[in-house]
Design an enzyme around this catalytic site. Structure first.
Site, PDB file in Angstrom:
ATOM      1  N   ASP A 192       0.727  -0.992   0.016  1.00 39.36           N
ATOM      2  CA  ASP A 192      -0.065  -0.042  -0.210  1.00 39.36           C
ATOM      3  C   ASP A 192       0.765   1.226  -0.071  1.00 39.36           C
ATOM      4  OD1 ASP A 192      -2.275   1.868   0.406  1.00 39.36           O
ATOM      5  OD2 ASP A 192      -2.125   1.541   2.500  1.00 39.36           O
ATOM      6  N   GLU A 216       3.429  -8.468   7.218  1.00 36.81           N
ATOM      7  CA  GLU A 216       2.186  -8.880   6.717  1.00 36.81           C
ATOM      8  C   GLU A 216       2.145 -10.043   5.680  1.00 36.81           C
ATOM      9  OE1 GLU A 216      -0.511  -5.630   5.898  1.00 36.81           O
ATOM     10  OE2 GLU A 216      -0.864  -5.389   7.925  1.00 36.81           O
ATOM     11  N   GLU A 222       1.035  -1.240  13.920  1.00 35.51           N
ATOM     12  CA  GLU A 222       0.444  -0.425  13.341  1.00 35.51           C
ATOM     13  C   GLU A 222      -1.251  -0.270  13.979  1.00 35.51           C
ATOM     14  OE1 GLU A 222       0.052  -0.877   9.041  1.00 35.51           O
ATOM     15  OE2 GLU A 222       2.320  -1.567   8.763  1.00 35.51           O
ATOM     16  N   TYR A 232      -6.614  -2.763  13.056  1.00 30.22           N
ATOM     17  CA  TYR A 232      -7.382  -1.759  12.711  1.00 30.22           C
ATOM     18  C   TYR A 232      -8.908  -2.008  12.982  1.00 30.22           C
ATOM     19  CZ  TYR A 232      -3.306  -0.117  10.014  1.00 30.22           C
ATOM     20  OH  TYR A 232      -2.054   0.135   9.693  1.00 30.22           O
TER      21      TYR A 232
HETATM   22  C1  GCB Z   1      -1.252  -2.019   6.712  1.00 35.90           C
HETATM   23  C2  GCB Z   1      -0.107  -2.135   6.154  1.00 35.90           C
HETATM   24  C3  GCB Z   1       0.265  -0.718   5.579  1.00 35.90           C
HETATM   25  C4  GCB Z   1      -1.004   0.039   5.166  1.00 35.90           C
HETATM   26  C5  GCB Z   1      -1.850   0.052   6.281  1.00 35.90           C
HETATM   27  C6  GCB Z   1      -3.246   0.625   5.817  1.00 35.90           C
HETATM   28  O1  GCB Z   1      -1.372  -2.967   7.642  1.00 35.90           O
HETATM   29  O2  GCB Z   1       1.152  -2.767   6.720  1.00 35.90           O
HETATM   30  O3  GCB Z   1       1.425  -0.664   4.577  1.00 35.90           O
HETATM   31  O4  GCB Z   1      -0.432   1.111   4.623  1.00 35.90           O
HETATM   32  O5  GCB Z   1      -2.082  -1.092   6.788  1.00 35.90           O
HETATM   33  O6  GCB Z   1      -3.441   1.806   5.837  1.00 35.90           O
HETATM   34  O7  GCB Z   1      -3.965  -0.117   5.305  1.00 35.90           O
END
Ligand code: GCB
Length: 607
Positions: free
Chosen positions: A167, A416, A506, A470
């Site tokens: 991403d 990931e 993250e 998330y």
């Molecule tokens: C993740 C990835 C990261 C993305 C992020 C997102 O888990 O490691 O590269 O940018 O999520 O914002 O979705």
């Protein structure tokens, strides 16, 4: 690999600036011998910079294939007596260099330096023709993996495109400086420094590697006041420093390690290195720096900015370190690739703790952000033995480059990956085994939230588990309260399954700077603050959580997609490095959370 510098025995020419440039739309560069005949009808391009955002041409922004760079330069006739090297800090992703029509170097991989001795090809005192061809394509055997293909529109026109799982925008070009540099004929090829301490005694184990047997090697160590504090004779050995000043997070102390090679009592070559004396271990579920628990406060970052893309920019980098200091952060992960050595030098000096990551991002059966079932990728024709070899090779290159930086405390070997697949287990077992032979720093693997607790086949090989979570964003969308409930259960279950310290590598939400909503909704600045607060309430209850890295430090560019509005907006700062509301909140929180934050002492499997 040592960074090129000017010393009393070495000189360098920085070739950064304006180069001739041509994207090979018709795939004719090799056929027409551009590396020898030169570029015709070229345009101008900045080095270092990604080529994508420099012009107003969408075709160039999205170009997949070879781009060619050319420069003509006269070098001093005094270099005749010297060894001469050409060195590129990084170019994404695959490169070839020709000097005066002769191929001198090929390199795979977009984020690490490559160099070549060019004694036989370069002409001292005359004009030289330097051509670099950079290709931005990826395969399942590169890091990161990806796939280029020909897209055919309804009229039958073909265009090369790249399919990627990661991403961030696939920026291409020469991203870090190009140097020509000289060394004497007998010269220092590498230095390896490992540090330790016992009470007030600093210990340096060193090795100096020369290209040929040197008569005498002398080491001197100077403190920050430029006072000689220790010295030693010999290519390897142990140096002790009384009343040592340790390199500490947010409180860096750097010694200067000077290696000298002599012949007939004459100084032949000299190289100086900034080193920090510190110790890193993972013991009983805690991450220890200098025997004290360390709690990671900071971010996953990107090398990314307006116009220059991934091109090295000292102004932006120093701004970023100032912002890290302002926000009371103590660390970041070089997500998702090794950053410029110039960045690590700053981290050493600012006392910012670094997790260095290899570009193993997107080893996944879906593009990120991924939802739903994942297809297997640890298969014969995707992530296979060749990929593993490449993964080990790139890890070796990264460690060879970064090993002496005191700021680097851990290596992250993947972000990931599809680690619930059975084939991932032998893959990572071998990777970890090989990496442990290269260096003794702790190892991190980072998992995505589709890998359920207990399903990761590779956690057992690592020292620290990173989680990218998330809940309340990609799941329980907009419902922070439900996300929070899932979060605590998830973290407890992961810990129960793996019994390893957990770093929140993250967590974060897309936030449009200036969008305010009360009550908060997704994308508003209020929502970002509430989300982070909710997560912190959970982290503060869980002793096995050894750190929090918000995703992301700043907004960054991605490929075009219906889930991305002008890139990923999860930055706590905007892409122009100005704070969103959440930055003020984090500044306050992290101002109150000590670097040595521990929640309660616990033993073994208990929280
Ligand atoms: C993740 C990835 C990261 C993305 C992020 C997102 O888990 O490691 O590269 O940018 O999520 O914002 O979705």
């Amino acid at each position: 690999m040592l960074y090129p510098k000017i010393t009393c025995s070495r000189y360098l020419v920085n070739l950064s600036g304006v180069w001739n440039f041509k994207a090979d739309y018709e795939e004719e560069g090799y056929k027409n011998l551009w590396y020898k005949n030169g570029l015709k009808d070229y345009e101008l391009m900045a080095v270092p910079a990604s080529f994508n955002d420099i012009t107003v041409d969408a075709r160039l922004r999205d170009f997949v294939g070879d781009v060619w760079y050319e420069k003509k330069i006269v070098i001093s006739k005094h270099w005749q007596e010297e060894n001469v090297f050409i060195r590129v800090g990084s170019a994404s992703h695959n490169s070839k260099i020709w000097i005066n029509g002769i191929l001198v170097k090929e390199h795979i991989g977009g984020f690490l330096p490559f160099e070549s001795n060019v004694n036989n090809e370069i002409k001292s005192g005359e004009e030289n023709h330097i051509v670099i061809c950079v290709n931005n394509e990826l395969t399942w055997q590169t890091l990161p993996p990806g796939e280029s293909y020909y897209f055919e529109d309804v009229e039958g026109n073909k265009k090369k495109k790249l399919k990627q799982q990661h991403d961030f925008f696939n920026y291409g070009g020469i991203h870090r400086p190009v140097y020509l540099y000289s060394t004497p004929k007998t010269y220092i090829e590498d230095i390896i420094v490992k540090t330790d301490f016992e009470e007030n005694l600093g210990i340096i184990h060193y090795e100096v590697i020369a290209n040929e047997i040197a008569e005498e090697i002398k080491i001197e160590v100077f403190d920050e006041e430029n006072q000689l504090v220790a010295d030693s004779i010999g290519a390897s050995g142990k140096i002790e420093i009384n009343n040592v000043k340790l390199w500490k997070p947010n409180n860096a102390y750097l010694y200067e390690f000077v290696a000298n090679i002599y012949s007939n009592l004459k100084l032949i070559d000299q190289y100086n290195l900034n080193i920090g004396i510190r110790k890193v271990q993972v013991v009983d579920g805690q991450f220890l720096i200098n025997n004290e628990p360390f709690y990671f406060k900071g971010f996953g970052k990107h090398e990314d900015m307006d116009v220059k893309g991934k091109g090295l920019d000292d102004a932006i980098n120093i701004r970023d370190f100032n912002l890290l200091k302002w926000i009371n952060a103590n660390s970041f992960r070089t997500s998702h690739y090794p950053y410029a050595e110039e960045v690590l030098d700053l981290a050493d000096r600012y006392g910012v703790v670094i997790i260095g990551e290899v570009p193993a991002v997107g080893m996944l059966g879906k593009a990120v952000p991924a939802v739903g079932e994942l297809d297997g990728v640890f298969t014969e024709n995707k992530i296979n033995n060749e990929t593993l070899k490449e993964h080990i090779r790139v890890t070796r290159e990264m460690i060879a480059r970064d090993k002496n930086h005191p700021s680097v405390v851990m290596w992250s070997l993947a972000n990931e990956a599809s680690v619930m697949e059975p084939n991932a287990e032998p893959y990572f077992q071998k990777l970890v085994e090989e990496t442990r032979k290269m260096d003794d720093r702790p190892l991190l693997n980072v998992n995505l939230m589709l890998i359920e607790p207990g399903k990761c086949k590779v956690s057992k090989f690592f020292d620290v588990i990173g989680l990218n979570l998330y809940f309340g964003w990609y799941s329980e969308r907009g419902d922070i309260d439900s996300g929070k409930k899932r979060l605590i259960k998830w973290l407890r279950d992961c810990y129960k399954a793996d019994k390893k310290p957990i770093l929140l590598a993250e967590y974060g939400v897309d936030t449009v700077a200036g969008l305010h909503k009360e009550p908060a909704i997704m994308f508003s600045e209020e929502f970002q603050v509430q989300f982070l607060k909710a997560y912190h309430e959970i982290f503060d209850q869980l002793p096995f959580v050894i750190g929090e890295h918000v995703w992301n430090f700043a907004d960054f560019m991605t490929g075009q997609d219906i889930v991305r509005v002008d890139g990923n907006k999860k930055g706590v700062f905007t892409r122009q490095r100005q704070p969103k509301m959440a930055a003020h909140y984090l500044r306050e929180r992290w101002g109150n959370v000590e670097n040595t934050y521990t929640k309660q002492l616990y033993v073994g499997g208990e929280e």
